[in-house]
Motif scaffolding. Structure first.
Motif, short mmCIF file in Angstrom:
data_model
loop_
_atom_site.label_atom_id
_atom_site.label_comp_id
_atom_site.label_asym_id
_atom_site.label_seq_id
_atom_site.Cartn_x
_atom_site.Cartn_y
_atom_site.Cartn_z
N VAL A 15 -4.38 1.61 6.19
CA VAL A 15 -3.33 2.14 7.06
C VAL A 15 -3.99 2.91 8.21
CG1 VAL A 15 -1.19 3.45 7.18
CG2 VAL A 15 -1.92 2.48 5.00
N THR A 16 -3.58 2.61 9.43
CA THR A 16 -4.05 3.41 10.56
C THR A 16 -3.06 4.55 10.80
OG1 THR A 16 -2.91 1.98 12.15
CG2 THR A 16 -5.21 1.47 11.66
N TRP A 17 -3.57 5.72 11.11
CA TRP A 17 -2.75 6.90 11.35
C TRP A 17 -3.53 7.84 12.23
CZ3 TRP A 17 -3.53 11.86 8.62
CH2 TRP A 17 -4.71 11.87 7.87
N SER A 18 -2.97 8.97 12.56
CA SER A 18 -3.68 9.91 13.44
C SER A 18 -3.51 11.32 12.93
CB SER A 18 -3.16 9.80 14.88
OG SER A 18 -1.78 10.05 14.93
N LEU A 19 -4.63 11.99 12.80
CA LEU A 19 -4.65 13.41 12.45
C LEU A 19 -4.95 14.15 13.73
CD1 LEU A 19 -4.49 15.52 10.16
CD2 LEU A 19 -6.97 15.30 9.91
N GLY A 20 -3.90 14.60 14.44
CA GLY A 20 -4.10 15.13 15.77
C GLY A 20 -4.69 14.04 16.65
N PRO A 21 -5.78 14.33 17.35
CA PRO A 21 -6.38 13.31 18.21
C PRO A 21 -7.33 12.36 17.48
CG PRO A 21 -7.54 15.39 18.47
CD PRO A 21 -6.40 15.66 17.53
N LEU A 22 -7.50 12.55 16.18
CA LEU A 22 -8.47 11.74 15.44
C LEU A 22 -7.89 10.37 15.11
CD1 LEU A 22 -9.90 14.37 12.91
CD2 LEU A 22 -10.73 13.80 15.20
N ARG A 23 -8.53 9.32 15.62
CA ARG A 23 -8.14 7.96 15.26
C ARG A 23 -8.62 7.70 13.84
NH1 ARG A 23 -10.81 3.84 19.12
NH2 ARG A 23 -12.64 4.70 18.06
N SER A 24 -7.69 7.40 12.94
CA SER A 24 -8.01 7.40 11.52
C SER A 24 -7.58 6.13 10.82
CB SER A 24 -7.35 8.61 10.83
OG SER A 24 -7.84 9.83 11.34
N LEU A 25 -8.27 5.85 9.71
CA LEU A 25 -7.96 4.73 8.83
C LEU A 25 -7.99 5.25 7.40
CD1 LEU A 25 -7.67 1.65 8.15
CD2 LEU A 25 -10.18 1.54 8.24
N PHE A 26 -6.93 4.99 6.65
CA PHE A 26 -6.85 5.43 5.25
C PHE A 26 -6.95 4.20 4.36
CE2 PHE A 26 -4.29 6.66 1.45
CZ PHE A 26 -5.12 7.66 0.99
N VAL A 27 -7.88 4.22 3.40
CA VAL A 27 -8.06 3.08 2.49
C VAL A 27 -7.78 3.53 1.07
CG1 VAL A 27 -9.68 1.88 4.00
CG2 VAL A 27 -10.56 3.48 2.30
N SER A 28 -7.17 2.63 0.28
CA SER A 28 -6.73 2.99 -1.07
C SER A 28 -7.27 2.09 -2.16
CB SER A 28 -5.19 2.96 -1.15
OG SER A 28 -4.62 3.94 -0.32
N HIS A 29 -7.80 0.92 -1.82
CA HIS A 29 -8.26 0.01 -2.87
C HIS A 29 -9.65 0.43 -3.35
CE1 HIS A 29 -9.33 -3.63 -5.07
NE2 HIS A 29 -8.05 -4.01 -4.97
N PRO A 30 -9.89 0.45 -4.68
CA PRO A 30 -11.20 0.88 -5.18
C PRO A 30 -12.37 0.09 -4.60
CG PRO A 30 -9.62 0.78 -6.98
CD PRO A 30 -8.94 0.20 -5.78
N GLU A 31 -12.17 -1.19 -4.30
CA GLU A 31 -13.28 -1.97 -3.75
C GLU A 31 -13.66 -1.47 -2.37
OE1 GLU A 31 -14.31 -6.63 -2.75
OE2 GLU A 31 -13.18 -6.14 -4.58
#
Length: 459
Positions: A48-64
């Protein structure tokens, strides 16, 4: 023919929830990070792409993908600088260093927490737990987190500094609590993005706490160095750090010793006290788990205090700690930043992208853990039918940058639990307890309990 390379699980990120101008998703993350990250996993998927303030972020959840990410740190990803307050407290310790400097410091710090050294500290851990139990009384009311914090502080003072810190241990402990609280608060607020020269009220509190920390730690370093060779014969962690030499024969500087000592204090004190607090909370609501613990302690120890050689003879105790770390991992978020050429799941990741994964969401993912919200230490029984993927459980991180104190923490938690549980039940008051994510995941208020003495020795 050469064996084929294992297939890579493709990563196909999707856009996450819409954020606010400039702030992005920071307000939702700051209000309740655990709920926000769980929503990313459940509503959007494994990338999932999201933003923490100005930080371009990617959140990953799969163990692999988590395993690939953890293994790529120091290669195509770097540890993320998580703010002014954290840097102010930790300095340039091994957890913030990179590249050649990280490799040098790791080689110097790692021997201080190897299994041989942990063996030497085990008796200190048990002695401190017995002293705590000696002060407890049947029917006494306690704040569980406070009691566990006092206990693990005694352990870290004795193993890190020896017994020469005296009355300063209280001041040092109070300063560390303030510093860690403010680090966690900054992570969830707009002050994370303020330049270092901006001095908010919270940052002034951090400065005052660090001044106290620095004064005491540097005093101890100076005294040990003045003692010369005699100090190097001591077995406490501070002496081991002062005696350490790299491959060129260079010691750590006084500032480097300070940074590593403070990091070891934080890792060996509040993380373990938090883990034990949640363990008592879970045990209070699981009488069958507690009964099996009593049986194991009775059979393995026969009423005597545990020692390091008993650690492997207490598998159920270890499983209780492991399951507690699954449900309430003290460290709940891992963040890195992509270098040029980074990839994840076969997908190029633009340089500068912040990539996040969470112990909280991975450990509670129903795909990997049946009845994922339930306290079931038996899921870790040898030969259990429930197969857990690698990196679905990672309370100590992973890859080259796995927490150096992982062995210390696991042995400490198990031996303290075994020592105290032989003599007392900790009956936590009924009612819901909400986890609060700051620097660590802790109860959102005091966790009150009544002590109940074990009526007959577990022997």
């Amino acid at each position: 023919m050469a064996a084929a390379a294992p297939a890579v699980l493709p990563l196909r990120p999707v856009a996450g929830p819409r954020g606010l101008p400039l702030l992005g998703n920071l307000p939702a993350f700051g209000r309740d990070p655990l709920t926000f990250l769980t929503r990313l996993r459940d509503e959007y998927g494994d990338g999932v792409t999201w933003s923490l303030g100005p930080l371009r972020s990617l959140f990953v959840s799969h163990p692999e993908h988590i395993g690939e990410l953890l293994g790529a740190v120091e290669q195509t990803f770097d540890i993320l600088d998580v703010g002014w307050a954290f840097r102010r407290v930790a300095g340039q310790s091994v957890i913030l260093s990179k590249g050649a400097e990280w490799r040098r410091k790791r080689s110097l710090v790692q021997p201080t927490v190897r299994p041989r050294q942990v063996r030497l500290y085990a008796s200190t851990m048990v002695d401190c737990a017995q002293a705590a139990a000696d002060r407890w009384r049947d029917g006494q009311r306690i704040d569980v987190l406070r009691e566990m914090a006092l206990l693990t502080q005694r352990v870290v003072v004795r193993t890190l500094f020896g017994n020469d810190i005296g009355d300063q241990s209280s001041a040092l402990g109070d300063a560390m609590i303030v510093a860690q609280h403010e680090v966690g608060a900054e992570l969830r607020s707009i002050s994370l993005f303020l330049p270092g020269w901006v001095r908010t009220r919270a940052r002034r509190r951090v400065d005052a706490a660090v001044t106290t920390i620095d004064a005491e730690v540097h005093r101890l370093i100076s005294e040990r160095r003045a003692a010369g060779a005699a100090a190097e014969d001591r077995d406490d962690l501070l002496s081991r750090l002062l005696a350490a030499r790299d491959e060129d024969g260079r010691p750590l500087s006084a500032q480097e010793v300070r940074d590593e000592a403070v990091t070891l204090w934080a890792a060996g004190h509040e993380t373990t006290s938090t883990a034990l607090t949640w363990t008592w909370y879970l045990l209070a609501g699981a009488p069958q788990v507690r009964a099996r613990l009593d049986d194991e302690l009775r059979q393995a120890l026969g009423g005597r205090p545990p020692g390091i050689d008993d650690y492997e003879r207490l598998p159920w105790t270890q499983q209780i700690v492991k399951e507690s770390l699954r449900l309430y991992p003290p460290v709940w978020l891992h963040s890195v930043v992509a270098r040029k050429g980074a990839t994840l799941g076969g997908l190029p990741v633009a340089a500068g992208t912040k990539v996040w994964c969470s112990q909280w969401t991975a450990h509670r993912d129903p795909r990997w853990f049946a009845d994922s919200g339930a306290f079931r230490p038996e899921r870790w029984d040898p030969g259990a039918s429930e197969a857990v993927p690698a990196h679905a459980w990672f309370p100590f991180g992973g890859g080259q940058r796995t927490c150096l104190g992982a062995r210390f923490a696991q042995v400490e938690a198990a031996l303290l639990l075994a020592t105290l549980a032989q003599r007392f039940h900790v009956d936590v008051d009924p009612g819901p307890v909400r986890p609060k994510a700051a620097l660590l995941i802790q109860p959102d208020g005091p966790l009150r309990a009544t002590l109940r003495a074990v009526t007959s020795p577990l022997g």
